[in-house]
Enzyme design. Structure first.
Site, PDB file in Angstrom:
ATOM      1  N   LYS A 179       0.823  -1.219   0.000  1.00  0.00           N
ATOM      2  CA  LYS A 179       0.000   0.000   0.000  1.00  0.00           C
ATOM      3  C   LYS A 179       0.857   1.270   0.000  1.00  0.00           C
ATOM      4  O   LYS A 179       0.634   2.179  -0.793  1.00  0.00           O
ATOM      5  CB  LYS A 179      -0.921  -0.044   1.224  1.00  0.00           C
ATOM      6  CG  LYS A 179      -2.073   0.898   1.191  1.00  0.00           C
ATOM      7  CD  LYS A 179      -3.129   0.539   2.208  1.00  0.00           C
ATOM      8  CE  LYS A 179      -2.618   0.494   3.627  1.00  0.00           C
ATOM      9  NZ  LYS A 179      -2.098  -0.784   4.098  1.00  0.00           N
ATOM     10  N   THR A 219       4.034   1.505  -0.807  1.00  0.00           N
ATOM     11  CA  THR A 219       4.785   1.492  -2.067  1.00  0.00           C
ATOM     12  C   THR A 219       3.932   2.053  -3.196  1.00  0.00           C
ATOM     13  O   THR A 219       4.397   2.877  -4.003  1.00  0.00           O
ATOM     14  CB  THR A 219       5.224   0.051  -2.396  1.00  0.00           C
ATOM     15  OG1 THR A 219       6.032  -0.442  -1.323  1.00  0.00           O
ATOM     16  CG2 THR A 219       6.006  -0.012  -3.686  1.00  0.00           C
ATOM     17  N   ARG A 254       1.883   8.164   6.833  1.00  0.00           N
ATOM     18  CA  ARG A 254       2.124   7.978   8.273  1.00  0.00           C
ATOM     19  C   ARG A 254       3.599   7.726   8.551  1.00  0.00           C
ATOM     20  O   ARG A 254       4.327   7.246   7.697  1.00  0.00           O
ATOM     21  CB  ARG A 254       1.308   6.787   8.806  1.00  0.00           C
ATOM     22  CG  ARG A 254      -0.198   7.006   8.767  1.00  0.00           C
ATOM     23  CD  ARG A 254      -0.933   5.745   9.140  1.00  0.00           C
ATOM     24  NE  ARG A 254      -0.627   4.672   8.205  1.00  0.00           N
ATOM     25  CZ  ARG A 254      -0.705   3.369   8.496  1.00  0.00           C
ATOM     26  NH1 ARG A 254      -1.056   2.984   9.699  1.00  0.00           N
ATOM     27  NH2 ARG A 254      -0.414   2.468   7.591  1.00  0.00           N
ATOM     28  N   LYS A 263       7.596  -6.755  10.647  1.00  0.00           N
ATOM     29  CA  LYS A 263       7.361  -6.063   9.378  1.00  0.00           C
ATOM     30  C   LYS A 263       8.628  -5.443   8.783  1.00  0.00           C
ATOM     31  O   LYS A 263       8.797  -5.396   7.574  1.00  0.00           O
ATOM     32  CB  LYS A 263       6.303  -4.979   9.598  1.00  0.00           C
ATOM     33  CG  LYS A 263       5.798  -4.338   8.316  1.00  0.00           C
ATOM     34  CD  LYS A 263       4.683  -3.349   8.636  1.00  0.00           C
ATOM     35  CE  LYS A 263       4.185  -2.650   7.381  1.00  0.00           C
ATOM     36  NZ  LYS A 263       3.176  -1.638   7.677  1.00  0.00           N
ATOM     37  N   ALA A 269      -3.937   0.925  12.547  1.00  0.00           N
ATOM     38  CA  ALA A 269      -5.313   0.897  12.044  1.00  0.00           C
ATOM     39  C   ALA A 269      -6.124  -0.258  12.612  1.00  0.00           C
ATOM     40  O   ALA A 269      -7.346  -0.275  12.465  1.00  0.00           O
ATOM     41  CB  ALA A 269      -5.316   0.829  10.525  1.00  0.00           C
ATOM     42  N   PHE A 319      -3.759  -0.898   6.891  1.00  0.00           N
ATOM     43  CA  PHE A 319      -4.385  -2.200   6.663  1.00  0.00           C
ATOM     44  C   PHE A 319      -5.433  -2.127   5.560  1.00  0.00           C
ATOM     45  O   PHE A 319      -5.302  -1.338   4.634  1.00  0.00           O
ATOM     46  CB  PHE A 319      -4.934  -2.782   7.969  1.00  0.00           C
ATOM     47  CG  PHE A 319      -3.850  -3.146   8.956  1.00  0.00           C
ATOM     48  CD1 PHE A 319      -2.782  -3.951   8.568  1.00  0.00           C
ATOM     49  CD2 PHE A 319      -3.858  -2.661  10.253  1.00  0.00           C
ATOM     50  CE1 PHE A 319      -1.770  -4.283   9.459  1.00  0.00           C
ATOM     51  CE2 PHE A 319      -2.854  -2.985  11.147  1.00  0.00           C
ATOM     52  CZ  PHE A 319      -1.811  -3.794  10.753  1.00  0.00           C
ATOM     53  N   PHE A 333       3.848  -8.529  -9.621  1.00  0.00           N
ATOM     54  CA  PHE A 333       4.954  -9.417  -9.260  1.00  0.00           C
ATOM     55  C   PHE A 333       5.390 -10.161 -10.520  1.00  0.00           C
ATOM     56  O   PHE A 333       4.556 -10.463 -11.385  1.00  0.00           O
ATOM     57  CB  PHE A 333       4.526 -10.423  -8.187  1.00  0.00           C
ATOM     58  CG  PHE A 333       4.564  -9.872  -6.790  1.00  0.00           C
ATOM     59  CD1 PHE A 333       5.588 -10.200  -5.917  1.00  0.00           C
ATOM     60  CD2 PHE A 333       3.568  -9.000  -6.342  1.00  0.00           C
ATOM     61  CE1 PHE A 333       5.623  -9.690  -4.627  1.00  0.00           C
ATOM     62  CE2 PHE A 333       3.597  -8.485  -5.060  1.00  0.00           C
ATOM     63  CZ  PHE A 333       4.632  -8.835  -4.193  1.00  0.00           C
ATOM     64  N   TRP A 351       7.120  -0.723  -7.848  1.00  0.00           N
ATOM     65  CA  TRP A 351       8.218  -1.325  -7.080  1.00  0.00           C
ATOM     66  C   TRP A 351       9.463  -1.460  -7.961  1.00  0.00           C
ATOM     67  O   TRP A 351      10.573  -1.162  -7.536  1.00  0.00           O
ATOM     68  CB  TRP A 351       7.795  -2.693  -6.532  1.00  0.00           C
ATOM     69  CG  TRP A 351       8.841  -3.333  -5.672  1.00  0.00           C
ATOM     70  CD1 TRP A 351       9.028  -3.159  -4.329  1.00  0.00           C
ATOM     71  CD2 TRP A 351       9.868  -4.248  -6.092  1.00  0.00           C
ATOM     72  NE1 TRP A 351      10.103  -3.909  -3.888  1.00  0.00           N
ATOM     73  CE2 TRP A 351      10.638  -4.583  -4.955  1.00  0.00           C
ATOM     74  CE3 TRP A 351      10.211  -4.813  -7.327  1.00  0.00           C
ATOM     75  CZ2 TRP A 351      11.721  -5.453  -5.014  1.00  0.00           C
ATOM     76  CZ3 TRP A 351      11.296  -5.680  -7.392  1.00  0.00           C
ATOM     77  CH2 TRP A 351      12.038  -6.005  -6.238  1.00  0.00           C
TER      78      TRP A 351
END
Length: 558
Positions: free
Chosen positions: A73, A75, A96, A107, A275, A303, A384, A412
């Site tokens: 998200k 990214t 954030r 994470k 969240a 999230f 991906f 990405w």
């Protein structure tokens, strides 16, 4: 093929001086407070001085229900902002700040990934400009003043067994969840049960992110309820005369932080409530400032859309008077296959049956944004290398049945260039009329609001309150807090309150076991399942792989 890690990519970037980034954003240097060459705070007087300037368009980035496969998200948010600039749009992103807890836990860093990152990523992930430390200090000052009041004669008649305020530290530390303090004799305090929350779960963090200015911050701090008297009356920070000193600690932290993406797009990174246990959005101050600086503002909510986006739309937008122009829902083929029952180890293999089984999760989030909140949206498939043409086609076809377009996001690997198609669709959506509205009305009862969220957003059969929660709902109603919005504390891994129920489950109810008022933040927190406000470290924490060399170069951060 060997890929560079996120931190290696970030360290190879040639960053612009923060004064140049400020020029790009149209920020006069008189508003800048520099923290070295690549970070700065922006004085909140910029908002007052630009009050008559029209706002840009606000775009919310959210996601499907998270999985161990990852969704991307932040990214996508960063890459989309870069993509908007690539197609000639004046764009700023508002994100954030990461918490140290996840950075050292499972994470890792949280500043985007690949070629769609905000930098300096090491600073952003580690202390940054000290905002979270200021928030923790304000939280713990209030705790110290509370216990000191009891020690010094307890003039307010505070019941030590009804204290709701906890101490805070920005670290995953399960050892601190439940403690007994004040031991050691009469002069060492009054012994009582106590505990810690992670700083991002503190009500101070929520207050900080929802305050419109310094005076509103002080007023919200004053309303914080720390406990109850022996006869059941709430005790506030104002009763303890604490709000002035707390606001003094937060005065500079309240100023939004300016950094940049790898491609030099201005980024305001400020505030960071979780969240799943808080409202999951960056500060109102930063969002409003970004809207004055740019024609398009890309922001995110933590999230999935049932948590961060719901709270963004039902709490933040309601309190700040914001109306988003469009929503981006991030998904990956891999994550959808996981929701369709494929183990993480097998996600690289084409599996159209599993993808079809997992797609209802995405489609339910899409339906909620469009049909419940009345907002136009686009699905961004975070690409991906293992995604197959047949899998991507299936996602696109199913979304088109709902009248929603799909854009392949390759940010990405390609940065802003990989976000141009998504940017074009977002610009198109921003011109569409929308019928934005919240999912419930404030004048409904606490139970009615809970029921609306559970039925309309989670697609549950309803909500069940434990006897304890029913008692708390009655007490909160009697105290006049029943007209506040609801902040659900729920697992991020399912629409339900059971993390094992993947996809788009049905035939379940949501059990609320505890209700507490965050009077300063202005909402009621409803705790479900096993949600805790202090996480623990995993068996092999990320901290074990983080290091720094003799030149001060950090490795292993992500």
């Amino acid at each position: 093929m060997a890929y560079l890690t996120d931190i290696e990519i970030a360290q190879a970037c040639h960053m612009q001086k923060i004064t140049e980034v400020a020029k790009t954003a149209g920020i006069d240097e008189k508003y800048l407070e520099q923290y070295g060459n690549y970070k700065a705070k922006i004085d909140y007087s910029l908002l007052k001085d630009n009050a008559d300037k029209p706002d840009g368009k606000l775009v919310l980035v959210t996601a499907i229900t998270p999985t161990p496969a990852g969704e991307g998200k932040t990214t996508t948010s960063v890459g989309l902002a870069d993509g908007m600039r690539k197609i000639g749009k004046n764009c700023v992103t508002a994100l954030r700040e990461p918490s140290l807890g996840p950075v050292f836990g499972i994470k890792g860093g949280a500043a985007g990934g690949g070629y769609a990152q905000v930098v300096p990523m090491e600073d952003i992930n580690l202390h940054f400009t000290g905002d979270f430390h200021a928030i923790g200090a304000a939280n713990n000052l209030l705790a110290a003043m509370l216990d000191n009041h009891i020690q010094q004669g307890n003039q307010l008649g505070i019941d030590p067994k009804q204290i709701t305020w906890k101490r805070a530290v920005d670290m995953n530390d399960r050892q601190l969840r439940n403690i007994v303090d004040g031991l050691g004799g009469k002069m060492q305090g009054v012994p009582r049960e106590d505990g810690f929350e992670i700083t991002v779960a503190s009500e101070i963090m929520a207050v900080f992110c929802l305050a419109s200015d310094i005076m509103d911050l002080k007023a919200r701090l004053a309303r914080i309820i720390v406990g109850y008297t022996y006869d059941g009356k709430p005790v506030t920070a104002h009763d303890l005369k604490a709000e002035g000193a707390m606001a003094a600690l937060l005065k500079d932290a309240l100023k939004p932080n300016l950094v940049q993406t790898l491609e030099g797009t201005p980024a305001l990174v400020h505030g960071g409530p979780f969240a799943n246990i808080a409202h999951g959005c960056n500060s109102i101050t930063a969002t409003r400032m970004a809207l004055k600086l740019a024609d398009y503002v890309i922001t995110e909510a933590g999230f999935a859309a049932d948590l961060g986006a719901e709270k963004f739309l039902d709490i933040k937008c309601r309190m700040a008077g914001l109306t988003p122009s469009a929503v981006v829902i991030v998904a990956t083929v891999r994550a959808l296959k996981y929701h369709g029952g494929v183990p993480k180890a097998d996600l690289n293999n084409e599996n159209l049956d599993a993808l079809k089984k997992g797609l209802p999760n995405l489609l339910q989030h899409v339906s909620n944004i469009r049909d419940v909140f009345g907002l136009p949206c686009v699905v961004a498939i975070n690409a991906f290398p293992t995604d197959t043409a047949a899998e991507l086609k299936m996602v696109e076809e199913e979304c088109k049945k709902l009248g929603v377009n799909v854009a392949l996001s390759e940010v990405w690997a390609k940065g802003g260039e990989g976000g141009m198609a998504l940017a074009e669709e977002v610009v198109r959506l921003c011109e569409e009329p929308n019928n934005f509205h919240q999912s419930y009305e404030l004048d409904q009862s606490i139970e009615e609001k809970l029921d609306q969220i559970c039925r309309r957003i989670y697609h549950a059969d309803g909500v069940v309150l434990t006897p304890n929660a029913k008692k708390q709902a009655a007490q909160l109603t009697e105290l006049g807090f029943d007209k506040m919005p609801i902040c659900m504390a729920k697992t991020q891994y399912s629409f339900s309150d059971d993390p094992a129920l993947l996809g788009a489950p049905s035939g379940f109810t949501v059990t609320v076991r505890n209700l507490k008022v965050s009077a300063g933040a202005g909402f009621i927190v409803a705790l479900t399942g096993d949600i805790m406000t202090m996480p623990g470290l995993p068996k092999s924490p990320a901290a074990e792989r983080i290091d720094v060399d003799e030149n001060g170069v950090i490795t292993g951060l992500f």
